[in-house]
Write an enzyme that holds these catalytic residues in place. Structure first.
Site, PDB file in Angstrom:
ATOM      1  N   LYS A  78      17.079   6.050   6.654  1.00 31.78           N
ATOM      2  CA  LYS A  78      17.474   4.441   6.421  1.00 31.78           C
ATOM      3  C   LYS A  78      17.210   4.233   5.086  1.00 31.78           C
ATOM      4  O   LYS A  78      16.739   4.928   4.029  1.00 31.78           O
ATOM      5  CB  LYS A  78      16.627   3.586   7.001  1.00 31.78           C
ATOM      6  CG  LYS A  78      16.320   3.712   8.721  1.00 31.78           C
ATOM      7  CD  LYS A  78      15.600   2.702   9.429  1.00 31.78           C
ATOM      8  CE  LYS A  78      15.512   2.922  10.839  1.00 31.78           C
ATOM      9  NZ  LYS A  78      14.561   1.926  11.065  1.00 31.78           N
ATOM     10  N   ILE A 133      22.087   5.328  -9.867  1.00 32.31           N
ATOM     11  CA  ILE A 133      21.692   4.046 -10.638  1.00 32.31           C
ATOM     12  C   ILE A 133      20.326   4.122 -11.175  1.00 32.31           C
ATOM     13  O   ILE A 133      19.602   3.162 -11.342  1.00 32.31           O
ATOM     14  CB  ILE A 133      22.092   2.743 -10.156  1.00 32.31           C
ATOM     15  CG1 ILE A 133      21.538   2.761  -8.652  1.00 32.31           C
ATOM     16  CG2 ILE A 133      23.535   2.603 -10.094  1.00 32.31           C
ATOM     17  CD1 ILE A 133      21.813   1.367  -7.904  1.00 32.31           C
ATOM     18  N   GLY A 134      19.759   5.268 -10.941  1.00 30.70           N
ATOM     19  CA  GLY A 134      18.055   5.242 -11.387  1.00 30.70           C
ATOM     20  C   GLY A 134      17.366   5.974 -10.036  1.00 30.70           C
ATOM     21  O   GLY A 134      16.316   5.941 -10.104  1.00 30.70           O
ATOM     22  N   THR A 135      18.311   6.116  -9.009  1.00 29.90           N
ATOM     23  CA  THR A 135      17.653   6.409  -7.800  1.00 29.90           C
ATOM     24  C   THR A 135      17.365   8.095  -7.496  1.00 29.90           C
ATOM     25  O   THR A 135      16.477   8.306  -6.471  1.00 29.90           O
ATOM     26  CB  THR A 135      18.237   5.696  -6.608  1.00 29.90           C
ATOM     27  OG1 THR A 135      19.650   6.522  -6.494  1.00 29.90           O
ATOM     28  CG2 THR A 135      18.528   4.290  -6.483  1.00 29.90           C
ATOM     29  N   GLU A 163      15.905  -1.354  -1.323  1.00 31.40           N
ATOM     30  CA  GLU A 163      15.705  -3.031  -1.429  1.00 31.40           C
ATOM     31  C   GLU A 163      14.610  -3.201  -0.512  1.00 31.40           C
ATOM     32  O   GLU A 163      13.935  -4.376  -0.717  1.00 31.40           O
ATOM     33  CB  GLU A 163      17.111  -3.436  -1.014  1.00 31.40           C
ATOM     34  CG  GLU A 163      18.217  -3.281  -2.023  1.00 31.40           C
ATOM     35  CD  GLU A 163      19.448  -3.509  -1.521  1.00 31.40           C
ATOM     36  OE1 GLU A 163      20.021  -4.673  -1.751  1.00 31.40           O
ATOM     37  OE2 GLU A 163      20.069  -2.878  -0.793  1.00 31.40           O
ATOM     38  N   GLY A 184      21.039  -1.311 -12.198  1.00 32.81           N
ATOM     39  CA  GLY A 184      22.061  -2.184 -11.869  1.00 32.81           C
ATOM     40  C   GLY A 184      21.552  -3.443 -10.934  1.00 32.81           C
ATOM     41  O   GLY A 184      21.967  -4.701 -11.232  1.00 32.81           O
TER      42      GLY A 184
END
Length: 707
Positions: free
Chosen positions: A657, A460-462, A661, A233
């Protein structure tokens, strides 16, 4: 994995991995409901205007066509909070590519053919899609994206800059960027009596359900949204997109299950993009290298129908100590598709510009770029004045320099070569805020000794399924194989979306609390469990979203080595290294994958990815993967991600954390800085394609130190 109390941090394999590689994992378009049909949007062929007529006769005469929806006959919806979802409601066309009709047919091929047969007439209006730094309609918004003030200022940055002994005044340009997830935006909707069930490719099913209940005026308990597996995404699926609204409309109109899979070429126009950003940075320093003033001003575009201002100057508010600063955003409303979230919104383009300017300052000072960053470390967050919950950027820079062999670097530009190749190395820092939201979760203990945790998280692919099971196993003190996780269904306890690197922190907090409460219940019980087991329910509202007295951020350092071909202009990245401080790493295997994925995305931003707006046509020229080039494995032979052990007691029960990103933040700057070190030429417009590099190499090279 066996044992107890050691699940967190282990490199556990993804639980759905085998399903995905064998085709067993079902995505939004892969639910073969009885009688399912397909729909294809008709995009607007003008950049601004109004639909005056839609001729559907030829399309309706084609085989397999069931219906053609237009603004005249589409189901009515309530006015959405997000104007990009108000599709087929009015004849207005706010930008090229806006859906003006939807064809429903038995197969995707029949729907596509019929969509091409629809003829639309328009009353065309003049349009403006060109962003310039001095655009006469540029304005200062009240807020940038995510609620940040558009302007922050302290001290006298202009006065200090004017009298400073060392100054850098530079401009950078980041073009429009597109998310392009592997799975396009897709939704399958069907009505089961008065109940709506939607399978959608989304980063947050809870948010999708809330929007659909409002748009179609349905009770929440009559809407189920399933996002079991999502093929990427990168922010573009963070909120509902037109595909899900169109699918529900078509299903209501035809009485059949309907799948809308947006064609790849439609995505840039209707699902958001990273808006272009024009940066001006002015850095002032004393002769010892300490910053005395920092100004970062950004101009970006937004659409006519929805304000979205990329918060690219915000990172400069937290990165370096300076007694005088101004960070400012200005926006221009243009006839363009609405920009939206893209991985590390604000931080990605903002840190590219800031870290490139810091490299230029190091050159002007004749100072090592790593030492310059360390020298300007703040004791507190400059913007808020809060103490950092933890800040180990210096450790990341030092450890990265050690691993990369930075001490062997000749600081002079354009001194290393291999035949026609010029070689160089670069560094950049990275930061991303710690975000977390309230979430609900349920944990259940069953008589057979197994456990189930349930939360409407989205993978989402994590690897969300896996890491949430690890959180549960750790809190319960049981082996990982005894824990099962259920996610991706809005009938599960509600949870925030997978975005802002906040997913695991938010969901994990509620899962940890639920499992802790369940463990307490088990500890006080005697005798066997009932057949249905026992359950603990929690809601972290008021806790996870409480104000913190600390400034909470993840940090990192990127290093890159490049080879620049002086004959072809091609830039090849030979190796990349990232070292991160992101709290407790919950799964070493999936974390490394996330870091490397982000770094690779930054490589694409630096060298291959970029879109241009055709001023006359009013649309993005690079609209598919044939023209918008994303990096592949061969584009960087060696890429490594490491992290330092960081303990932070001011985050969440896991001490973690977000990591999705920060790998993307700063990596483009490290590559750009390496290209300057290799060539002696400073390139300030991305991507660094061969045409730009050859033109730069043809210019006289200025002498200087640093790099």
């Amino acid at each position: 994995m066996t044992g107890t109390g050691n699940a967190l941090g282990a490199p556990a394999e993804r639980r759905e991995g085998r399903q995905k590689v064998t085709g067993g994992a079902r995505y939004a378009a892969e639910h073969p409901l009885p009688g399912r049909v397909h729909a294809w949007p008709v995009p607007a062929g003008v950049a601004r205007g109004r639909v005056t007529a839609v001729h559907t006769e030829a399309a309706l005469d084609l085989p397999g066509v069931l219906a053609v929806l237009t603004h005249d006959n589409a189901p009515r919806i309530t006015e959405p909070d997000d104007p990009t979802l108000a599709v087929l409601q009015t004849p207005g066309v706010p930008h090229r590519g806006w859906p003006v009709a939807l064809v429903v047919a038995r197969t995707p091929e029949e729907a596509r053919a019929a969509a091409e047969a629809v003829r639309v007439e328009y009353a065309v209006e003049e349009h403006d899609v060109r962003l310039t730094a001095d655009h006469p309609e540029a304005y200062e918004p009240e807020k940038a994206n995510a609620g940040f003030p558009a302007r922050r200022e302290w001290g006298d940055p202009d006065g200090v800059f004017a009298s400073a002994p060392v100054r850098v005044d530079v401009s950078y340009h980041v073009p429009p960027l597109h998310n392009h997830p592997m799975e396009p935006h897709t939704s399958t909707a069907h009505w089961d009596g008065d109940r709506l069930v939607v399978y959608t490719s989304s980063q947050g099913g809870t948010a999708v359900r809330a929007v659909l209940t409002a748009l179609f005026e349905l009770p929440e308990d009559r809407v189920t949204v399933v996002a079991d597996h999502v093929g990427g995404g990168f922010g573009s699926k963070g909120t509902p997109r037109p595909d899900v609204v169109l699918a529900v409309m078509a299903a209501r109109e035809t009485g059949r299950p309907v799948t809308v899979a947006l064609p790849r070429r439609h995505l840039p126009s209707v699902v958001g993009h990273r808006a272009p950003t024009l940066h001006r940075l002015r850095l002032a320093a004393d002769t010892g290298g300490r910053l005395t003033a920092l100004t970062h001003e950004v101009v970006t575009h937004t659409s006519r129908i929805k304000e979205f201002v990329e918060q690219a100057a915000v990172p400069a508010r937290v990165m370096y100590a300076t007694p005088a600063s101004r960070t400012l955003h200005r926006a221009v409303r243009l006839d363009v598709p609405s920009p939206s979230w893209m991985r590390a919104p604000g931080e990605s383009p903002g840190m590219y510009a800031l870290e490139s300017a810091m490299d230029e300052l190091a050159g002007a000072l004749g100072m090592d770029p790593v030492d310059l960053r360390v020298l300007n470390e703040p004791e507190r967050e400059p913007d808020s004045g809060k103490p950092f919950s933890s800040r180990h950027l210096t450790e990341c820079l030092r450890e990265g320099a050690r691993r990369f062999g930075w001490d062997r670097r000749d600081p002079r530009p354009r001194v290393r070569g291999e035949g026609p190749l010029l070689l160089g190395t670069g560094v950049a820092a990275a930061t991303y805020p710690v975000l977390v939201g309230p979430s609900r979760a349920e944990a259940r203990a069953l008589p057979d000794g197994s456990f189930v945790v349930r939360v409407n998280a989205t993978d989402i692919g994590t690897g969300a399924r896996t890491v949430l099971a690890q959180v549960a196993a750790d809190a319960l003190g049981v082996p990982l194989e005894r824990v099962r996780s259920e996610i991706g269904d809005s009938d599960l306890p509600s949870a925030p979306l997978a975005g802002g690197s906040s997913g695991t922190a938010s969901w994990g907090w509620s899962v940890h609390r639920a499992c802790t409460e369940l463990a307490d219940q088990l500890g006080s019980r005697t005798g066997p469990l009932p057949d249905e087991g026992i359950t603990a329910h929690v809601d972290t509202a008021g806790l996870a979203d409480a104000d913190s007295p600390y400034a909470r951020h993840a940090f990192g350092a990127h290093f890159a080595e490049v080879a620049v071909d002086t004959v072809t202009g091609e830039v090849r990245v030979r190796r990349m290294l990232g070292v991160f401080a992101a709290g407790r790493i919950l799964n070493a295997r999936t974390a490394r994958s996330q870091f490397i994925g982000g770094m690779t995305m930054g490589l694409g931003m630096a060298l291959t990815e970029g879109s241009t707006m055709d001023a006359a046509f009013g649309d993005f020229t690079e609209a598919d993967l044939a023209s918008y080039h994303v990096p592949a494995h061969a584009d960087v032979p060696a890429i490594e991600a490491h992290w330092i052990d960081e303990e932070d007691a001011h985050l969440n029960p896991m001490g973690s954390k977000g990591i999705g990103e920060i790998g993307n933040v700063g990596s483009a700057a490290a590559i750009g800085n390496a290209v300057h070190h290799a060539t002696g030429v400073r390139f300030r417009e991305l991507p660094l394609t061969p045409d730009k590099v050859l033109a730069g190499l043809a210019r006289p090279v200025t002498s200087g130190r640093g790099g």
